[in-house]
Design a protein around this motif. Structure first.
Motif, PDB file in Angstrom:
ATOM      1  N   VAL A  78       0.860  -1.271   0.232  1.00 47.77           N
ATOM      2  CA  VAL A  78      -0.008  -0.118   0.054  1.00 47.77           C
ATOM      3  C   VAL A  78       0.957   1.332   0.034  1.00 47.77           C
ATOM      4  CG1 VAL A  78      -1.855   1.271   1.329  1.00 47.77           C
ATOM      5  CG2 VAL A  78      -1.869  -0.944   1.335  1.00 47.77           C
ATOM      6  N   ASP A  79       0.760   2.011  -1.038  1.00 52.66           N
ATOM      7  CA  ASP A  79       1.549   3.245  -0.968  1.00 52.66           C
ATOM      8  C   ASP A  79       3.034   2.933  -0.995  1.00 52.66           C
ATOM      9  OD1 ASP A  79      -0.546   4.911  -2.011  1.00 52.66           O
ATOM     10  OD2 ASP A  79      -0.816   5.703   0.133  1.00 52.66           O
ATOM     11  N   GLY A  80       3.396   1.778  -1.429  1.00 52.69           N
ATOM     12  CA  GLY A  80       4.900   1.592  -1.482  1.00 52.69           C
ATOM     13  C   GLY A  80       5.521   0.864  -0.334  1.00 52.69           C
ATOM     14  N   ASP A  81       4.444   0.550   0.759  1.00 47.65           N
ATOM     15  CA  ASP A  81       5.218  -0.129   1.852  1.00 47.65           C
ATOM     16  C   ASP A  81       4.212  -1.482   1.989  1.00 47.65           C
ATOM     17  OD1 ASP A  81       6.958   1.691   2.691  1.00 47.65           O
ATOM     18  OD2 ASP A  81       5.982   2.422   4.303  1.00 47.65           O
ATOM     19  N   ALA A  82       4.875  -2.451   2.619  1.00 48.75           N
ATOM     20  CA  ALA A  82       4.246  -3.706   3.052  1.00 48.75           C
ATOM     21  C   ALA A  82       2.974  -3.677   3.944  1.00 48.75           C
ATOM     22  CB  ALA A  82       5.248  -4.706   3.536  1.00 48.75           C
ATOM     23  N   ARG A  83       1.802  -4.116   3.500  1.00 48.62           N
ATOM     24  CA  ARG A  83       0.566  -4.101   4.526  1.00 48.62           C
ATOM     25  C   ARG A  83      -0.035  -5.059   4.520  1.00 48.62           C
ATOM     26  NH1 ARG A  83      -2.924   0.513   5.200  1.00 48.62           N
ATOM     27  NH2 ARG A  83      -1.167   1.839   4.547  1.00 48.62           N
ATOM     28  N   GLY A  84       0.521  -6.107   4.944  1.00 52.77           N
ATOM     29  CA  GLY A  84      -0.255  -7.477   5.307  1.00 52.77           C
ATOM     30  C   GLY A  84      -0.470  -8.241   4.178  1.00 52.77           C
ATOM     31  N   ASN A  85      -1.513  -9.063   4.180  1.00 53.80           N
ATOM     32  CA  ASN A  85      -1.731 -10.418   3.325  1.00 53.80           C
ATOM     33  C   ASN A  85      -3.278 -10.407   2.947  1.00 53.80           C
ATOM     34  OD1 ASN A  85       0.530 -10.866   5.219  1.00 53.80           O
ATOM     35  ND2 ASN A  85       1.331 -12.050   3.543  1.00 53.80           N
ATOM     36  N   LEU A  86      -3.518 -11.277   1.770  1.00 50.73           N
ATOM     37  CA  LEU A  86      -4.818 -11.555   1.616  1.00 50.73           C
ATOM     38  C   LEU A  86      -5.439 -12.412   2.569  1.00 50.73           C
ATOM     39  CD1 LEU A  86      -5.036 -12.042  -2.496  1.00 50.73           C
ATOM     40  CD2 LEU A  86      -5.156  -9.942  -0.967  1.00 50.73           C
ATOM     41  N   PRO A  87      -6.947 -12.529   2.714  1.00 47.36           N
ATOM     42  CA  PRO A  87      -7.644 -11.743   2.195  1.00 47.36           C
ATOM     43  C   PRO A  87      -7.771 -10.178   2.629  1.00 47.36           C
ATOM     44  CG  PRO A  87      -9.047 -12.984   3.948  1.00 47.36           C
ATOM     45  CD  PRO A  87      -7.427 -13.329   3.759  1.00 47.36           C
ATOM     46  N   GLN A  88      -8.366  -9.044   1.744  1.00 50.37           N
ATOM     47  CA  GLN A  88      -8.276  -7.833   2.047  1.00 50.37           C
ATOM     48  C   GLN A  88      -9.246  -7.341   0.958  1.00 50.37           C
ATOM     49  OE1 GLN A  88      -5.046  -5.047   2.916  1.00 50.37           O
ATOM     50  NE2 GLN A  88      -3.553  -6.692   3.570  1.00 50.37           N
ATOM     51  N   THR A  89      -9.943  -5.888   1.799  1.00 50.99           N
ATOM     52  CA  THR A  89     -10.830  -5.504   0.676  1.00 50.99           C
ATOM     53  C   THR A  89     -10.473  -4.065   0.605  1.00 50.99           C
ATOM     54  OG1 THR A  89     -12.780  -6.788   1.846  1.00 50.99           O
ATOM     55  CG2 THR A  89     -13.418  -4.773   0.843  1.00 50.99           C
ATOM     56  N   ILE A  90     -10.726  -3.489  -0.450  1.00 50.47           N
ATOM     57  CA  ILE A  90     -10.363  -2.146  -0.887  1.00 50.47           C
ATOM     58  C   ILE A  90     -11.624  -1.323  -1.638  1.00 50.47           C
ATOM     59  CG2 ILE A  90      -8.996  -0.751  -2.720  1.00 50.47           C
ATOM     60  CD1 ILE A  90      -7.174  -3.286  -2.694  1.00 50.47           C
ATOM     61  N   GLU A  91     -11.830  -0.210  -1.002  1.00 57.06           N
ATOM     62  CA  GLU A  91     -13.082   0.390  -1.382  1.00 57.06           C
ATOM     63  C   GLU A  91     -12.607   1.933  -1.625  1.00 57.06           C
ATOM     64  OE1 GLU A  91     -16.483  -0.974   1.527  1.00 57.06           O
ATOM     65  OE2 GLU A  91     -14.728  -0.897   2.672  1.00 57.06           O
ATOM     66  N   GLN A  92     -13.424   2.523  -2.350  1.00 59.45           N
ATOM     67  CA  GLN A  92     -13.488   3.973  -2.617  1.00 59.45           C
ATOM     68  C   GLN A  92     -13.567   4.672  -1.335  1.00 59.45           C
ATOM     69  OE1 GLN A  92     -15.537   5.683  -6.073  1.00 59.45           O
ATOM     70  NE2 GLN A  92     -16.447   7.241  -4.702  1.00 59.45           N
ATOM     71  N   GLY A  93     -12.739   5.608  -1.153  1.00 57.56           N
ATOM     72  CA  GLY A  93     -12.984   6.174   0.415  1.00 57.56           C
ATOM     73  C   GLY A  93     -14.054   7.443   0.386  1.00 57.56           C
ATOM     74  N   THR A  94     -14.635   7.479   1.247  1.00 55.08           N
ATOM     75  CA  THR A  94     -15.771   8.505   1.447  1.00 55.08           C
ATOM     76  C   THR A  94     -15.485   9.719   2.163  1.00 55.08           C
ATOM     77  OG1 THR A  94     -16.309   7.508   3.581  1.00 55.08           O
ATOM     78  CG2 THR A  94     -17.572   6.816   1.561  1.00 55.08           C
ATOM     79  N   ARG A  95     -14.083   9.945   2.558  1.00 52.18           N
ATOM     80  CA  ARG A  95     -13.566  11.238   3.317  1.00 52.18           C
ATOM     81  C   ARG A  95     -12.493  11.783   2.312  1.00 52.18           C
ATOM     82  NH1 ARG A  95     -12.518   9.366   9.244  1.00 52.18           N
ATOM     83  NH2 ARG A  95     -12.570  11.701   9.495  1.00 52.18           N
ATOM     84  N   PHE A  96     -12.434  13.156   2.182  1.00 53.12           N
ATOM     85  CA  PHE A  96     -11.460  13.822   1.682  1.00 53.12           C
ATOM     86  C   PHE A  96     -10.184  14.238   2.470  1.00 53.12           C
ATOM     87  CE2 PHE A  96     -14.811  14.159  -1.484  1.00 53.12           C
ATOM     88  CZ  PHE A  96     -14.352  13.964  -2.595  1.00 53.12           C
ATOM     89  N   LEU A  97      -9.054  14.462   2.079  1.00 49.81           N
ATOM     90  CA  LEU A  97      -7.862  14.900   2.842  1.00 49.81           C
ATOM     91  C   LEU A  97      -7.514  16.284   2.280  1.00 49.81           C
ATOM     92  CD1 LEU A  97      -5.699  13.797   4.858  1.00 49.81           C
ATOM     93  CD2 LEU A  97      -4.199  13.517   2.829  1.00 49.81           C
ATOM     94  N   ARG A  98      -7.274  17.136   2.970  1.00 48.26           N
ATOM     95  CA  ARG A  98      -6.683  18.426   2.705  1.00 48.26           C
ATOM     96  C   ARG A  98      -5.117  18.096   2.332  1.00 48.26           C
ATOM     97  NH1 ARG A  98      -7.223  23.131   6.371  1.00 48.26           N
ATOM     98  NH2 ARG A  98      -6.985  24.594   4.586  1.00 48.26           N
ATOM     99  N   LEU A  99      -4.696  18.550   1.032  1.00 45.29           N
ATOM    100  CA  LEU A  99      -3.381  18.534   0.919  1.00 45.29           C
ATOM    101  C   LEU A  99      -2.666  19.788   0.350  1.00 45.29           C
ATOM    102  CD1 LEU A  99      -0.993  16.530   0.120  1.00 45.29           C
ATOM    103  CD2 LEU A  99      -2.062  16.146  -2.129  1.00 45.29           C
ATOM    104  N   VAL A 100      -1.866  20.327   0.676  1.00 47.26           N
ATOM    105  CA  VAL A 100      -1.184  21.471   0.284  1.00 47.26           C
ATOM    106  C   VAL A 100      -0.420  21.192  -1.135  1.00 47.26           C
ATOM    107  CG1 VAL A 100       0.711  23.101   0.449  1.00 47.26           C
ATOM    108  CG2 VAL A 100      -0.763  22.492   2.591  1.00 47.26           C
ATOM    109  N   VAL A 101      -0.502  22.012  -2.160  1.00 48.39           N
ATOM    110  CA  VAL A 101      -0.132  21.727  -3.452  1.00 48.39           C
ATOM    111  C   VAL A 101       0.658  22.888  -4.080  1.00 48.39           C
ATOM    112  CG1 VAL A 101      -2.165  20.020  -3.817  1.00 48.39           C
ATOM    113  CG2 VAL A 101      -2.292  22.353  -4.636  1.00 48.39           C
ATOM    114  N   PRO A 102       1.333  22.744  -5.211  1.00 50.79           N
ATOM    115  CA  PRO A 102       1.836  23.999  -5.731  1.00 50.79           C
ATOM    116  C   PRO A 102       0.953  25.080  -6.177  1.00 50.79           C
ATOM    117  CG  PRO A 102       2.945  21.797  -6.554  1.00 50.79           C
ATOM    118  CD  PRO A 102       1.739  21.360  -5.734  1.00 50.79           C
ATOM    119  N   GLN A 103       1.296  26.060  -6.166  1.00 51.86           N
ATOM    120  CA  GLN A 103       0.442  27.021  -6.816  1.00 51.86           C
ATOM    121  C   GLN A 103      -0.085  26.955  -8.168  1.00 51.86           C
ATOM    122  OE1 GLN A 103      -0.596  29.875  -5.296  1.00 51.86           O
ATOM    123  NE2 GLN A 103       0.632  30.157  -3.578  1.00 51.86           N
ATOM    124  N   ASN A 104       0.706  26.202  -9.075  1.00 47.74           N
ATOM    125  CA  ASN A 104       0.271  26.021 -10.389  1.00 47.74           C
ATOM    126  C   ASN A 104      -0.387  24.846 -10.531  1.00 47.74           C
ATOM    127  OD1 ASN A 104       2.537  24.429 -10.234  1.00 47.74           O
ATOM    128  ND2 ASN A 104       3.614  25.163 -12.161  1.00 47.74           N
TER     129      ASN A 104
END
Length: 297
Positions: free
Chosen positions: A268-294
């Motif tokens: 997950v995002d480049g790091d080891a995160r467990g083993n199957l079985p696992q469930t992946i879902e579309q998130g319902t919460r947004f995150l505030r992320l600082v981005v470049p001006q352009n």
């Protein structure tokens, strides 16, 4: 917007050791820009989540910065979800997929200017077994590779450690018989990737329609196993032509339940995160992320 005056940096010391010059230069520019900088070091896996949550709850930081790779960013993001303070990034990792997604180069002036005055955008998230992710989940080849990487070699070799682990997995024969259910439809694949944005494993465009600023996941199913098939997939990834391959199924997904084989490694995002079985879902919460001006999604 007004300049941010309080910057709280959470540093993965392993990543910081590789790019100490960039870290020091960014901190110096932040201070010259009038910001007070607080630096905390992570001590173990998952520690960044606790540090970020504590920094947000104190309420004295204008931005909490993840200084490290995509795995460190993931941990800090988990601590900030639902909090008012935005997430900033200082890309010190091996692949820096989120930084590439934002068009942010690892240059001190660009990173510091973004952290001081860049806008905070809402970005979509995914969820894997109850925990958010920002960029990707891999089941099969990349999951096995990430789990197999020696942390010491990763610190010393950076991307070379991934290449070495990948070659060893390729020699073993990378195919896996994966059984999954995507939005109610049963599927099989030899390798599977779920992405929230456009990029995968660095500067490689996997999903041309991906947009991190909007909710929605894209599922890639690689149908053929074996060494030759994997080489074709990796070449297509490098050329940005994955959608042209007939043995790759691409579909939007809201929920994917990965069922078998039990025990297969997940990254997950480049790091080891467990083993199957696992469930992946579309998130319902947004995150505030600082981005470049352009930045434009």
């Amino acid at each position: 917007m007004a300049l941010r005056r309080s910057v709280h940096i959470i540093l993965n010391p392993a990543a910081g050791a590789r790019r100490r010059g960039l870290l020091d230069a960014v901190v110096e520019r932040l201070k010259r820009g009038g910001a007070t900088v607080t630096l905390e070091l992570t001590e173990r896996a998952g520690h960044a989540t606790a540090l970020a949550r504590r920094a947000a709850e104190r309420g004295d930081a204008d931005v909490v910065v993840a200084a490290g790779g995509d795995g460190t960013i993931n941990e800090v993001a988990r601590g900030l979800l639902g909090q008012g303070v935005p997430l900033g990034i200082l890309p010190l990792g091996t692949a820096n997929v989120l930084a590439i997604e934002l068009g942010l180069r690892p240059r001190a002036v660009e990173v510091a200017d973004m952290l001081l005055s860049g806008p905070a955008h809402l970005v979509g998230t995914g969820v894997v077994d109850g925990e958010i992710f920002l960029m990707m989940v891999g089941i099969g080849f990349d999951g096995v590779v990430v789990h197999a990487i020696n942390p010491r070699l990763k610190r010393l070799w950076g991307k070379g450690a991934f290449v070495w682990a990948g070659v060893k997995e390729w020699l073993r024969g990378p195919g896996r018989d994966i059984r999954l259910v995507a939005d109610g439809r049963e599927k099989r694949a030899q390798w599977a990737i779920v992405v929230n944005g456009r990029y995968f494993a660095g500067p490689y465009v996997l999903s041309r329609e991906g947009d991190i600023s909007q909710p929605g996941l894209t599922l890639f199913l690689f149908k053929n196993g074996g060494r030759i098939a994997l080489v074709r997939y990796l070449i297509a990834l490098g050329l940005g032509r994955m959608a042209k391959l007939r043995d790759v199924e691409i579909l939007p997904a809201r929920q994917v339940r990965f069922l078998e084989p039990e025990g297969l490694e997940v990254e997950v995002d480049g790091d080891a995160r467990g083993n199957l079985p696992q469930t992946i879902e579309q998130g319902t919460r947004f995150l505030r992320l600082v981005v470049p001006q352009n930045w434009k999604p």
